[in-house]
Design a protein around this motif. Structure first.
Motif, PDB file in Angstrom:
ATOM      1  N   ASN A   1     -12.902  -0.144  -3.515  1.00 22.95           N
ATOM      2  CA  ASN A   1     -14.345   0.654  -2.559  1.00 22.95           C
ATOM      3  C   ASN A   1     -15.393   0.020  -3.664  1.00 22.95           C
ATOM      4  O   ASN A   1     -15.100  -0.742  -4.095  1.00 22.95           O
ATOM      5  CB  ASN A   1     -14.372   2.298  -2.803  1.00 22.95           C
ATOM      6  CG  ASN A   1     -14.175   2.814  -4.087  1.00 22.95           C
ATOM      7  OD1 ASN A   1     -14.928   2.325  -5.265  1.00 22.95           O
ATOM      8  ND2 ASN A   1     -13.047   3.709  -3.992  1.00 22.95           N
TER       9      ASN A   1
ATOM     10  N   ARG B   1       0.746  -0.767  -0.117  1.00 24.81           N
ATOM     11  CA  ARG B   1      -0.017   0.263  -0.162  1.00 24.81           C
ATOM     12  C   ARG B   1       0.907   0.871  -0.084  1.00 24.81           C
ATOM     13  O   ARG B   1       0.761   2.360  -0.345  1.00 24.81           O
ATOM     14  CB  ARG B   1      -0.866   0.131   1.286  1.00 24.81           C
ATOM     15  CG  ARG B   1      -2.613  -0.667   1.014  1.00 24.81           C
ATOM     16  CD  ARG B   1      -3.185  -0.730   2.102  1.00 24.81           C
ATOM     17  NE  ARG B   1      -2.257  -1.057   3.514  1.00 24.81           N
ATOM     18  CZ  ARG B   1      -2.940  -2.965   3.687  1.00 24.81           C
ATOM     19  NH1 ARG B   1      -2.855  -3.792   2.909  1.00 24.81           N
ATOM     20  NH2 ARG B   1      -3.274  -2.896   5.235  1.00 24.81           N
TER      21      ARG B   1
ATOM     22  N   CYS C   1      -8.473  -3.738   1.285  1.00 24.93           N
ATOM     23  CA  CYS C   1      -7.855  -2.755   1.547  1.00 24.93           C
ATOM     24  C   CYS C   1      -9.562  -1.963   0.853  1.00 24.93           C
ATOM     25  O   CYS C   1      -9.401  -2.052   0.214  1.00 24.93           O
ATOM     26  CB  CYS C   1      -7.128  -1.864   1.375  1.00 24.93           C
ATOM     27  SG  CYS C   1      -6.857  -0.290   1.842  1.00 24.93           S
TER      28      CYS C   1
ATOM     29  N   SER D   1     -11.441  -3.289   5.857  1.00 21.54           N
ATOM     30  CA  SER D   1      -9.899  -2.899   5.276  1.00 21.54           C
ATOM     31  C   SER D   1      -9.508  -4.896   6.387  1.00 21.54           C
ATOM     32  O   SER D   1      -9.171  -4.121   7.556  1.00 21.54           O
ATOM     33  CB  SER D   1      -9.119  -2.143   5.462  1.00 21.54           C
ATOM     34  OG  SER D   1      -9.766  -1.481   4.474  1.00 21.54           O
TER      35      SER D   1
ATOM     36  N   VAL E   1      -5.747  -1.073  -3.274  1.00 18.79           N
ATOM     37  CA  VAL E   1      -7.361  -0.326  -2.768  1.00 18.79           C
ATOM     38  C   VAL E   1      -8.587  -0.437  -3.217  1.00 18.79           C
ATOM     39  O   VAL E   1      -8.583   0.154  -4.995  1.00 18.79           O
ATOM     40  CB  VAL E   1      -6.446   1.229  -2.504  1.00 18.79           C
ATOM     41  CG1 VAL E   1      -7.960   1.939  -1.702  1.00 18.79           C
ATOM     42  CG2 VAL E   1      -5.388   1.617  -1.796  1.00 18.79           C
TER      43      VAL E   1
ATOM     44  N   PRO F   1     -12.464   1.512   6.125  1.00 18.11           N
ATOM     45  CA  PRO F   1     -10.818   1.563   6.216  1.00 18.11           C
ATOM     46  C   PRO F   1     -10.618   0.965   7.923  1.00 18.11           C
ATOM     47  O   PRO F   1      -9.772   0.533   8.260  1.00 18.11           O
ATOM     48  CB  PRO F   1     -10.614   2.866   6.542  1.00 18.11           C
ATOM     49  CG  PRO F   1     -11.787   4.078   6.813  1.00 18.11           C
ATOM     50  CD  PRO F   1     -12.794   2.820   6.212  1.00 18.11           C
TER      51      PRO F   1
ATOM     52  N   ASP G   1     -11.146   2.104   0.492  1.00 16.89           N
ATOM     53  CA  ASP G   1     -11.081   3.018   1.161  1.00 16.89           C
ATOM     54  C   ASP G   1     -12.086   3.781   2.148  1.00 16.89           C
ATOM     55  O   ASP G   1     -12.266   4.533   2.449  1.00 16.89           O
ATOM     56  CB  ASP G   1      -9.825   3.704   0.498  1.00 16.89           C
ATOM     57  CG  ASP G   1     -11.304   4.234  -1.169  1.00 16.89           C
ATOM     58  OD1 ASP G   1     -12.215   3.680  -1.220  1.00 16.89           O
ATOM     59  OD2 ASP G   1     -10.499   4.573  -1.901  1.00 16.89           O
TER      60      ASP G   1
END
Length: 521
Positions: free
Chosen positions: A438, A285, A487, A482, A436, A492, A489
């Motif tokens: 979402n 990351r 992960c 996460s 990352v 988190p 966002d």
């Protein structure tokens, strides 16, 4: 469809797990399904770091298990971690007997490297960064010399032959010409050992053929898939424009190499007490964030290795040379790339999948060892341990009988994957299901995967890829936290306490994907 009957055990794959299992099954008859010539195109052969094992008198299997559990971020099955780490030493000794030339000191001790999240130097290596290739070479020599093992090079499995939830065989196609008509090969048992899913991503360290097909074919047959959302991104793939990206082994950071950016800033010290040797998800990351900010991350080996990198780490040196980089005088540009799939076909402690007469070992499996974040160099170890376990389990129902080799010939009639569709699928995974994630991106990915699948139904191989991609994206969407390599966002934080492993069938995942597609229409 043409059908061939045999009493051989069918092993799909030709990597470390497949080779080791075939040897452990001898003298029981085995036929291996290998898309390429043995040793070519297998992820195991590309592994640089080595095999994790507590070999030093000051180390212990208990410490190794504790590090495995800690790295897995609340998702590791502790019983599996104990099982695997307790067996590790025996497998290193066995590989040595089989001819693997592990690096040794003058007094005969194994040379050990320390890698990320290990509390001890316990990674057994070969010629610096040649562990995978050298172990494979030793096993291939033994396999070639074992009469009970037949290898069908240039063939690939695209489906399972299933009746009443029992696997009776596999559907094969020519790997050299995917336009060949499929045929059914039925055997006494089926072991899947055909690699993971890293090649589903546009930025990956995996060989070109490793694109989730084995997990996908099992999922399409109804097998339960576990922990699909947990994809490990290696922080130090070389950012040199190659596909797949060459790997700058973690052992370099174990030697003391540091991570900097194009401003000359060393950024890991502020992010984790272990700096460059923090768990892989943390480093990946950090690398990703530097790349996104336009501060090109680099691995600097100049001070700790200098010219020695060229002899001690030949694979890294070769990749640098062909890209015009001299690591003795300049840092190596790096990026986070899809490297290893912690998830896969759910198995029990005997390597059995949810479908009867089906076993799985290696990266295609999900045993519970890796949790949310694989501890460095535990991948080859897991393949070895469960290859033996699977072989022992299969041997209980397969007699030691001699059989004649089978002859497989293909006819015209298949449909290969569309290269443009594969490229679009891989880019979608990197963009929306990457380091990352979402909800917005994951739903976009699922709609794109559905559209690609609908336009390419004639290629079974491509359907295996989209099946695995769907399972990864749906599992990632479902996990609203996460944790480890996963992960979000938009979520988190990590749920407190032990994590809950995900389990999905493709039917479940497709229902969720269908609902997401309907919401957008």
């Amino acid at each position: 469809m043409k059908t061939i009957e045999t009493s051989q055990v069918i092993i799909v794959g030709a990597g470390l797990g497949a080779l080791y299992a075939a040897l452990k099954l001898a003298p029981r008859p085995v036929v291996m399904i290998s898309p390429e010539r043995l040793g070519k195109g297998a992820s195991s052969a590309w592994a640089q770091g080595g095999v994790a094992a507590a070999m030093h008198m000051s180390d212990s299997a208990e410490s190794h298990a504790a590090d495995t559990i800690k790295a897995g971020d609340g998702m590791v099955d502790a019983d599996v971690a104990d099982l695997v780490t307790q067996e590790a030493r025996a497998h290193i000794l066995n590989l040595t007997e089989l001819g693997t030339p592990f690096d040794r000191t003058e007094n005969g001790d194994y040379v050990m490297s320390r890698e990320a999240a290990h509390s001890f130097a316990r990674v057994v290596r070969v010629k610096g960064d040649q562990a995978g290739a050298e172990i494979m070479a030793a096993l291939i020599e033994r396999v070639r010399a074992t009469p009970s093992i037949q290898v069908l090079e240039g063939t690939m499995a695209i489906d399972l032959d299933v009746t009443d939830c029992r696997v009776g065989g596999v559907v094969l196609q020519s790997a050299d010409d995917a336009r060949s008509a499929p045929l059914i090969l039925r055997g006494s048992a089926v072991l899947l050992a055909g690699g993971g899913s890293g090649g589903l991503y546009a930025l990956t360290t995996n060989p070109p053929r490793i694109r989730g097909q084995v997990i996908g074919l099992a999922a399409r047959a109804g097998a339960v898939i576990a922990d699909a959302e947990f994809v490990q991104f290696h922080p130090t793939a070389m950012d040199v424009g190659e596909d797949p990206a060459p790997l700058a082994t973690e052992a370099l950071r174990g030697e003391g190499a540091i991570l900097t950016n194009n401003r000359g800033e060393r950024f890991m010290q502020a992010l984790h007490p272990d700096a460059e040797l923090a768990p892989r998800d943390v480093v990946a990351r950090a690398i990703f964030a530097q790349s996104q900010a336009g501060r090109r991350p680099m691995l600097d080996t100049r001070e700790v290795l200098g010219e020695a990198i060229k002899t001690q780490y030949p694979a890294v040196a070769e990749a640098c040379a062909r890209n015009g980089i001299d690591p003795a005088i300049e840092p190596i540009p790096v990026a986070a790339a899809a490297h290893y799939h912690m998830g896969g076909i759910a198995t029990d402690t005997e390597g059995r999948a949810s479908l009867d007469n089906l076993w799985v070992c290696g990266e295609a499996s999900s045993t519970g060892l890796h949790g949310a974040n694989r501890l460095a160099s535990n991948g080859l170890l897991e393949a070895l341990v469960f290859a033996r376990i699977c072989a022992q389990s299969i041997a209980k129902s397969v007699p030691e009988t001699a059989v004649s080799p089978i002859d497989v010939t293909f006819e015209d009639g298949g449909t290969p994957p569309d290269p443009d569709a594969v490229a679009q699928l891989r880019q979608t995974m990197t963009t929306h299901v990457g380091v990352v994630r979402n909800a917005t991106g994951l739903k976009t990915a699922l709609r794109t995967i559905a559209a690609l699948e609908a336009a390419n139904t004639a290629s079974v191989s491509f359907l295996n890829m989209t099946a695995t991609a769907t399972l990864i994206a749906v599992a990632a969407l479902n996990r609203e936290e996460s944790r480890g390599a996963h992960c979000r966002d938009d979520f988190p934080n990590t749920f407190q306490g032990q994590g809950q492993r995900s389990r999905l069938t493709l039917k479940d995942a497709l229902a969720i994907r269908s609902q997401i597609c309907k919401e957008a229409s």
